[in-house]
Design a protein around this motif. Structure first.
Motif, mmCIF file in Angstrom:
data_model
loop_
_atom_site.group_PDB
_atom_site.id
_atom_site.type_symbol
_atom_site.label_atom_id
_atom_site.label_comp_id
_atom_site.label_asym_id
_atom_site.label_seq_id
_atom_site.Cartn_x
_atom_site.Cartn_y
_atom_site.Cartn_z
ATOM 1 N N ALA A 146 3.796 7.962 -1.171
ATOM 2 C CA ALA A 146 4.912 7.446 -0.373
ATOM 3 C C ALA A 146 4.673 5.989 -0.031
ATOM 4 C CB ALA A 146 5.078 8.261 0.903
ATOM 5 N N LEU A 147 5.743 5.233 0.004
ATOM 6 C CA LEU A 147 5.669 3.830 0.401
ATOM 7 C C LEU A 147 5.765 3.671 1.912
ATOM 8 C CD1 LEU A 147 5.675 0.779 -0.249
ATOM 9 C CD2 LEU A 147 8.153 0.943 -0.580
ATOM 10 N N ASN A 148 6.590 4.495 2.551
ATOM 11 C CA ASN A 148 6.813 4.362 3.992
ATOM 12 C C ASN A 148 5.926 5.272 4.831
ATOM 13 O OD1 ASN A 148 8.634 2.295 4.067
ATOM 14 N ND2 ASN A 148 10.326 3.487 4.881
ATOM 15 N N GLU A 149 6.089 6.605 4.666
ATOM 16 C CA GLU A 149 5.365 7.480 5.570
ATOM 17 C C GLU A 149 5.243 8.900 5.035
ATOM 18 O OE1 GLU A 149 8.512 6.227 7.426
ATOM 19 O OE2 GLU A 149 9.527 7.742 6.223
ATOM 20 N N PHE A 150 4.260 9.588 5.598
ATOM 21 C CA PHE A 150 4.090 11.031 5.495
ATOM 22 C C PHE A 150 4.398 11.608 6.872
ATOM 23 C CE2 PHE A 150 1.125 14.337 6.890
ATOM 24 C CZ PHE A 150 1.393 15.363 5.994
ATOM 25 N N THR B 217 6.949 15.856 4.644
ATOM 26 C CA THR B 217 7.754 14.887 3.908
ATOM 27 C C THR B 217 6.914 13.729 3.396
ATOM 28 O OG1 THR B 217 8.370 13.312 5.665
ATOM 29 C CG2 THR B 217 9.605 15.384 5.566
ATOM 30 N N LEU B 218 7.348 13.161 2.274
ATOM 31 C CA LEU B 218 6.889 11.870 1.771
ATOM 32 C C LEU B 218 8.133 11.016 1.590
ATOM 33 C CD1 LEU B 218 4.216 12.883 -0.918
ATOM 34 C CD2 LEU B 218 3.782 11.868 1.331
ATOM 35 N N THR C 204 0.825 -1.198 0.000
ATOM 36 C CA THR C 204 0.000 0.000 0.000
ATOM 37 C C THR C 204 0.863 1.253 0.000
ATOM 38 O OG1 THR C 204 -1.766 -1.120 1.205
ATOM 39 C CG2 THR C 204 -1.737 1.279 1.322
ATOM 40 N N LEU C 205 0.390 2.292 -0.697
ATOM 41 C CA LEU C 205 1.033 3.592 -0.692
ATOM 42 C C LEU C 205 0.110 4.617 -0.034
ATOM 43 C CD1 LEU C 205 2.316 3.760 -4.388
ATOM 44 C CD2 LEU C 205 3.637 3.088 -2.390
ATOM 45 N N LEU C 206 0.711 5.687 0.484
ATOM 46 C CA LEU C 206 -0.022 6.855 0.945
ATOM 47 C C LEU C 206 -0.119 7.882 -0.178
ATOM 48 C CD1 LEU C 206 1.600 7.552 4.433
ATOM 49 C CD2 LEU C 206 -0.842 7.247 4.072
ATOM 50 N N HIS C 207 -1.237 8.562 -0.263
ATOM 51 C CA HIS C 207 -1.403 9.654 -1.231
ATOM 52 C C HIS C 207 -1.655 10.944 -0.467
ATOM 53 C CE1 HIS C 207 -2.679 11.675 -4.967
ATOM 54 N NE2 HIS C 207 -3.528 12.318 -4.165
ATOM 55 N N LEU C 208 -0.970 12.009 -0.857
ATOM 56 C CA LEU C 208 -1.135 13.313 -0.222
ATOM 57 C C LEU C 208 -1.947 14.242 -1.110
ATOM 58 C CD1 LEU C 208 -0.427 15.469 1.949
ATOM 59 C CD2 LEU C 208 1.617 15.986 0.578
ATOM 60 N N ASP C 209 -3.021 14.783 -0.564
ATOM 61 C CA ASP C 209 -3.770 15.876 -1.192
ATOM 62 C C ASP C 209 -3.404 17.163 -0.477
ATOM 63 O OD1 ASP C 209 -5.265 14.501 -3.178
ATOM 64 O OD2 ASP C 209 -6.629 13.753 -1.631
ATOM 65 N N ALA C 210 -3.080 18.197 -1.240
ATOM 66 C CA ALA C 210 -2.699 19.481 -0.656
ATOM 67 C C ALA C 210 -3.337 20.604 -1.448
ATOM 68 C CB ALA C 210 -1.178 19.633 -0.644
ATOM 69 N N SER C 211 -3.498 21.744 -0.790
ATOM 70 C CA SER C 211 -4.136 22.888 -1.435
ATOM 71 C C SER C 211 -3.190 23.640 -2.365
ATOM 72 C CB SER C 211 -4.692 23.846 -0.378
ATOM 73 O OG SER C 211 -3.655 24.267 0.509
ATOM 74 N N ILE C 212 -1.898 23.252 -2.375
ATOM 75 C CA ILE C 212 -0.923 23.791 -3.317
ATOM 76 C C ILE C 212 -0.168 22.623 -3.933
ATOM 77 C CG2 ILE C 212 -0.658 25.976 -2.060
ATOM 78 C CD1 ILE C 212 2.016 24.873 -0.975
ATOM 79 N N PRO C 213 0.434 22.792 -5.119
ATOM 80 C CA PRO C 213 1.210 21.698 -5.719
ATOM 81 C C PRO C 213 2.433 21.368 -4.862
ATOM 82 C CG PRO C 213 0.686 23.393 -7.356
ATOM 83 C CD PRO C 213 0.335 23.974 -6.022
ATOM 84 N N LEU C 214 2.603 20.082 -4.581
ATOM 85 C CA LEU C 214 3.749 19.615 -3.799
ATOM 86 C C LEU C 214 4.312 18.344 -4.419
ATOM 87 C CD1 LEU C 214 2.356 20.001 -0.130
ATOM 88 C CD2 LEU C 214 4.032 21.489 -1.252
ATOM 89 N N PHE C 215 5.589 18.117 -4.224
ATOM 90 C CA PHE C 215 6.271 16.873 -4.557
ATOM 91 C C PHE C 215 6.258 16.554 -6.052
ATOM 92 C CE2 PHE C 215 5.147 16.497 -0.073
ATOM 93 C CZ PHE C 215 6.411 16.283 0.457
#
Length: 292
Positions: free
Chosen positions: A145-149, A243-244, A128-139
Motif C-alpha cells: 500500500a502507498l497510503n495505509e494499512f 485494508t490496504l 515508501t510503501l507498506l508490505h503486509l505479511d499474513a498467515s493466509i493469502p490476502l490481496f
C-alpha cells in the motif's frame, strides 16, 4: 515516449478536460495505451488519430511504458499503484476529483504539466510503501500500500482490541474502532482525519493512529520504518476488516498479521513548479484567512 492512461469513473463535465489532455499528448507525439474500461467509456466522446493499445491490469501493462497518467482523484491514483508494482513506471496524477494530495495537478495546470513532461523539467519523488505479511493469502498477490494499512471492526458496533508489537516487543493494546498504520505519503489521508500528524514524504517513518480510541490519552505515534509492526485482534465477533489503501479483505482473529517497509518504492512525477509544501498549503488552506 509511451504513456499509459487510467481512469475508473468520470462525470460529463470532465469530458472536455480529458479531451484536452489526449489532444495535448497527441500533439506532442506521445504514444498512448489505455486502461480498457476507460477507453470503452471515453471512446464515444473523443477522436484519436490512431486506435490505441489497451491493458486490463498489471499483467498486461506494457513494460516499456514511460509514465502512467492517473485521471481522477486520490482513490484513482491509489488504484494505479497496484498496476505498476515494482516495475519502476512513474505515476502522475491529474486531479479530476476533490482534495487531491496525490493527484495534485489541477485541471487549470494540465497544459503546463504536460509541457514540463515533454521538456523533461520534472522530478521523480520516491515514495515508501507498506508490505503486509499474513498467515493466509490476502490481496491477490499485491500485498502493499502507498497510503495505509488498517484494521477495523466489522459486524458489531462494539470496540475491538488490537494488541500491537514493534519487532516483537509489546507497544500497546488499542481499544478502538480500528487502527491505522500510515506511510509518510498516507499521513495526509485517513490518519490525518483521525488526528494523526502530517509527515514529510522523505521521512523514514510510519504513523500508528487509532480510530476513535476509548482512552482519550491514546494518540498517534511515529515509529521508524525499519520496524516490523505486528498485531493480534480480539472482539465480540469473529470477523474483522483489513485494508490496504482502498482494497478490503475480511479476516478472523486467527489470522496473523504484520506490516513492514516494502522492498521497492513508487515514483511520483512532480513538475518543477510543484512540491509538498505548496500542496499542503493549497489543500489545507494554510496561511489563508477563511473567516469571511
Amino acid at each position: 515516449m509511451l504513456v499509459a492512461l487510467y481512469n475508473r469513473t468520470f462525470e460529463e463535465q470532465d469530458i472536455p478536460t480529458i479531451q484536452h489532455i489526449l489532444q495535448m499528448l497527441e500533439s506532442h507525439g506521445l504514444q498512448m495505451v489505455f486502461y480498457k474500461g476507460f477507453y470503452e467509456r471515453i471512446a464515444p466522446h473523443v477522436q484519436l488519430k490512431v486506435k490505441p493499445a489497451l491493458f486490463t491490469g498489471k499483467f498486461d501493462l506494457p513494460p516499456h511504458v514511460d509514465m502512467l497518467f492517473s485521471l481522477g482523484g486520490d482513490g484513482t491514483m491509489l488504484d494505479t499503484v497496484s498496476f505498476v508494482g515494482n516495475s519502476n513506471i512513474p505515476l502522475i496524477g491529474i486531479n479530476l476529483g476533490r482534495l487531491g494530495f496525490l493527484a495534485a495537478i489541477p485541471e487549470e495546470e494540465v497544459e503546463a504539466a504536460i509541457l514540463s513532461l515533454v521538456r523533461g523539467s520534472y522530478t521523480l519523488e520516491k515514495r515508501t510503501l507498506l508490505h503486509l505479511d499474513a498467515s493466509i493469502p490476502l490481496f491477490d498477490g499485491s500485498p502493499y500500500a502507498l497510503n495505509e494499512f488498517t484494521l477495523h471492526r466489522k459486524d458489531s458496533s462494539s470496540m475491538i482490541k488490537i494488541h500491537t508489537y514493534l519487532n516483537g516487543e509489546f507497544l500497546n493494546t488499542y481499544w478502538a474502532d480500528g487502527l491505522i498504520v500510515a506511510t509518510p505519503t498516507g499521513s495526509t489521508g485517513y490518519s490525518l482525519s483521525c488526528g494523526g500528524p502530517v509527515v514529510f514524504p522523505q521521512t523514514s517513518s510510519f504513523v500508528i493512529t487509532p480510530v476513535a480510541p476509548h482512552n482519550l490519552n491514546t494518540r498517534s505515534i511515529v515509529v521508524p520504518d525499519d520496524n516490523v509492526i505486528s498485531f493480534e485482534v480480539e472482539g465480540r465477533t469473529e470477523q474483522f476488516l483489513c485494508t490496504l489503501d482502498a482494497r478490503t479483505e475480511t479476516i478472523t482473529s486467527s489470522v496473523q498479521l504484520a506490516v513492514k517497509k516494502e522492498n521497492f518504492t513508487i515514483s511520483l512525477v512532480r513538475p518543477d513548479e510543484h512540491n509538498f509544501l505548496k500542496t499542503i498549503r493549497q489543500k489545507l488552506y494554510w496561511g489563508i484567512d477563511r473567516r469571511n
